[in-house]
Design an enzyme around this catalytic site. Structure first.
Site, PDB file in Angstrom:
ATOM      1  N   GLU A   1       0.788  -1.239   0.000  1.00 48.55           N
ATOM      2  CA  GLU A   1       0.000   0.000   0.000  1.00 48.55           C
ATOM      3  C   GLU A   1       0.822   1.291   0.000  1.00 48.55           C
ATOM      4  O   GLU A   1       0.476   2.251   0.675  1.00 48.55           O
ATOM      5  CB  GLU A   1      -0.957   0.000   1.205  1.00 48.55           C
ATOM      6  CG  GLU A   1      -1.916  -1.173   1.171  1.00 48.55           C
ATOM      7  CD  GLU A   1      -2.751  -1.314   2.428  1.00 48.55           C
ATOM      8  OE1 GLU A   1      -3.925  -1.662   2.285  1.00 48.55           O
ATOM      9  OE2 GLU A   1      -2.250  -1.106   3.542  1.00 48.55           O
TER      10      GLU A   1
HETATM   11  C1  TNX Z   1      -4.491  -4.236   4.800  1.00 46.98           C
HETATM   12  S1  TNX Z   1      -2.808  -6.572   4.377  1.00 46.98           S
HETATM   13  C2  TNX Z   1      -3.218  -3.957   5.285  1.00 46.98           C
HETATM   14  C3  TNX Z   1      -3.056  -3.489   6.654  1.00 46.98           C
HETATM   15  C4  TNX Z   1      -4.375  -3.343   7.367  1.00 46.98           C
HETATM   16  C5  TNX Z   1      -5.291  -4.475   6.998  1.00 46.98           C
HETATM   17  C6  TNX Z   1      -6.595  -4.458   7.731  1.00 46.98           C
HETATM   18  C7  TNX Z   1      -1.729  -5.496   4.290  1.00 46.98           C
HETATM   19  C8  TNX Z   1      -0.454  -5.935   3.830  1.00 46.98           C
HETATM   20  N1  TNX Z   1      -2.058  -4.235   4.608  1.00 46.98           N
HETATM   21  O1  TNX Z   1      -2.350  -2.275   6.658  1.00 46.98           O
HETATM   22  O2  TNX Z   1      -4.136  -3.343   8.729  1.00 46.98           O
HETATM   23  O3  TNX Z   1      -5.541  -4.428   5.625  1.00 46.98           O
HETATM   24  O4  TNX Z   1      -7.331  -5.618   7.491  1.00 46.98           O
END
Ligand code: TNX
Length: 588
Positions: A369
């Site tokens: 992300e």
């Molecule tokens: C996605 S899964 C994220 C996290 C959040 C999560 C909540 C991932 C690698 N990144 O930053 O905490 O969703 O479900």
């Protein structure tokens, strides 16, 4: 055992499809204050009834256990009804004269002494034989692999044989499950400590069987983490991935960049108390895990999810300006500047210090992300960080977003998508990467069980026990051959999880489902058998004081002593740890 097809189970109707990115919006929907209060009340209610079941379990006579009731299911089970063994008060634990094996024997004695009240002395010998007690025999036999064991129970005694201390340790966990649930008591109980006769031969399907705990969104102290490690050990998991850094908090002391912890560690989601692990704290976690044959995988999430680091060191920010501390739950807005050489000093120092405290092979560099970093810049950044990890003589793991970066030897991608398709990840596998599977719609333990689960998200769908269980890591991702799969991992993100009891509530009973996917041969996989075996563990969790969700999907055994009817509204009763005000989905 007949495998049950994953299709057609009722919960599927409730599960929202999504690609894990666009569906994130669901997770950001504000919870009205009234709902929040009610949700906290329900959590307190669940915990209070756990305390009642625990009390009832203390009164109940120990139930006999059958040899096949083990979770995760062993590779081969051969019961012998004529060979039950009664553990005697004067039993001795005999063990091979090898320090690691002797440590496993000590662990076994520590597990059995409180409830049995027996002294169970440990004696080391060259070739341990049962002789009326329990023998742990480190045979050096390679056939059982790095973690396998053989358990033989006869009227004369018990023998666990393995080629490694890890194998002996897993055999001990099986032995523990074969004793009556009362073995989980912390004080002596008069019981017949009978073990069911027969033999078990057991080896794991995958070498990587893990849990990820997010200690960044909410901070959890060392004793909480040690208890989570105990839960992993019970179910033969062997990796604890610690998500140590995120926008809301930096949780590990770094000597060369001290403000990361002291400034970056101050906050948490919803302005809950912050905190961080000193070097000694972290080493204590690593050592406790190692004693249980569990490897800690530290994650420093880069280049995004770094707001806390930027608060502490604005020189790493693209505009060199300190952002305000962040206590919300949005993602994707922060990043360290990939165009600044200081950023690579920071990464080298941080990963270097953490590697020096971490005996395990892996350093997790996050990579998820980083929405604001352009694709080419991102790939170049990841490649440079991968080289830093290689120079530290460690193997890199990253979330599957790092797939487009060039391959480096032994690179591992952690898949967290919610579909079975990702050509970019499949291509990285063709270039040599291997995969750990954490599909968001099966393995994300921060997802709610059902619409009324008081905490958790639902952006990846609702995950009841069956959904956590019914998938196959070997064939989950199109274009990824079974040989490229290293194993499975269940992440617990903690935006909405604020206490140890809430951690346990989200882990149990789904954690054993993921553990069975990681350990048991596919030929044993079947929901009908699993739900029975798993429900049989309820009394163990009750007795051990482990909070869990009483999933309606499982045939929980009725306690022998009826549970007293609740007095008054659930929320006013005490018993389990009280839910903190922040026990609702965290909002910033
Ligand atoms: C996605 S899964 C994220 C996290 C959040 C999560 C909540 C991932 C690698 N990144 O930053 O905490 O969703 O479900």
């Amino acid at each position: 055992m007949t495998p049950t097809p994953a299709t057609g189970h009722p919960a599927a109707d409730h599960i929202a499809a999504g690609d894990g990115t666009s569906a994130r919006a669901d997770a950001e929907t504000a919870v009205p204050a009234d709902d929040a209060v009610q949700a906290a009340g329900r959590t307190a209610g669940e915990l209070a009834s756990a305390a009642e079941r625990e009390a009832a379990a203390l009164l109940a006579p120990p139930a006999p256990v059958r040899l096949g009731e083990v979770v995760p299911a062993p590779e081969r089970v051969e019961p012998d009804a004529a060979a039950d063994y009664l553990l005697a008060a004067d039993a001795v634990i005999r063990v091979s004269a090898d320090p690691a094996a002797v440590a496993v024997a000590g662990h076994l004695a520590t597990l059995l002494r409180p409830a049995t009240g027996y002294p169970l002395p440990v004696t080391d010998t060259a070739t341990p034989v049962p002789a009326g007690g329990i023998a742990l025999d480190l045979t050096g036999d390679a056939a059982l692999g790095a973690e396998g064991y053989r358990l033989d129970i006869t009227t004369d005694g018990v023998r666990i044989a393995a080629g490694t201390a890890a194998g002996l340790f897993h055999g001990v966990q099986t032995l523990r499950q074969l004793l009556p649930a009362a073995v989980e008591r912390a004080t002596p109980v008069a019981a017949r400590w009978v073990l069911p006769g027969g033999s078990i031969l057991d080896r794991p399907r995958y070498p990587h069987r893990g849990v990820m705990l997010d200690v960044a969104r909410h901070f959890f102290g060392v004793t909480d983490v040690l208890r989570v490690i105990d839960h992993l050990a019970r179910y033969k998991l062997n990796r604890l991935h610690l998500h140590l850094t995120d926008d809301q908090g930096w949780r590990i002391a770094i000597d060369s960049w001290p403000r990361l912890a002291t400034v970056g560690g101050a906050g948490a989601v919803g302005d809950a108390p912050g905190g961080y692990y000193s070097r000694a704290d972290y080493q204590r976690i690593v050592a406790y895990a190692a004693d249980r044959h569990i490897t800690v995988i530290p994650e420093v999430d880069l280049p995004g999810h770094t707001n806390a680091a930027l608060v502490a060191y604005p020189e790493l920010a693209p505009d060199r300006v300190a952002p305000p501390p962040y206590a919300g739950t949005e993602v994707g807005f922060s990043y360290v500047d990939p165009a600044n050489e200081r950023t690579y000093d920071f990464v080298t120092d941080v990963l270097g210090e953490i590697a020096a405290l971490t005996p395990g092979r892996w350093l997790h560099i996050g990579g998820d992300e980083a929405f604001k970093v352009p694709a080419e810049v991102y790939a170049g950044f990841v490649e440079r960080v991968q080289r830093i990890v290689a120079e530290l003589d460690r193997d890199v793991i990253g979330w599957h977003q790092i797939a487009p970066a060039a391959h480096v030897d032994r690179r591992v991608l952690q898949w967290w998508g919610t579909t079975g398709e990702d050509p970019v990840t499949a291509e990285a596998v063709r270039r040599g990467a291997r995969l750990v599977l954490s599909p968001g719609n099966h393995a994300y333990l921060d997802m709610k069980y059902a619409p009324d689960t008081p905490i958790g998200h639902d952006w990846a769908g609702l995950i009841d026990v069956r959904r956590a269980y019914d998938w196959d890591p070997a064939s989950h991702l199109t274009g990824v051959p079974a040989e490229a799969v290293l194993g499975v991992e269940a992440p617990l993100w903690t935006e909405s999880v604020t206490t140890l009891a809430e951690i346990e509530f989200m882990l149990f009973p789904r954690l054993p489902a993921i553990a069975e996917l990681g350990w048991s041969p596919r030929s044993t996989h079947g929901w009908v058998s699993f739900r029975e075996r798993l429900a049989g563990h309820g009394p163990r969790w009750d007795t051990a004081g482990i909070a869990y969700h009483r999933s309606p999907e499982l045939p929980w055994p009725q306690p022998a002593t009826p549970i007293p009817a609740p007095r008054g509204p659930a929320v006013s009763r005490s018993g389990g740890p009280p839910a903190r005000p922040g026990a609702t989905p965290g909002r910033g």
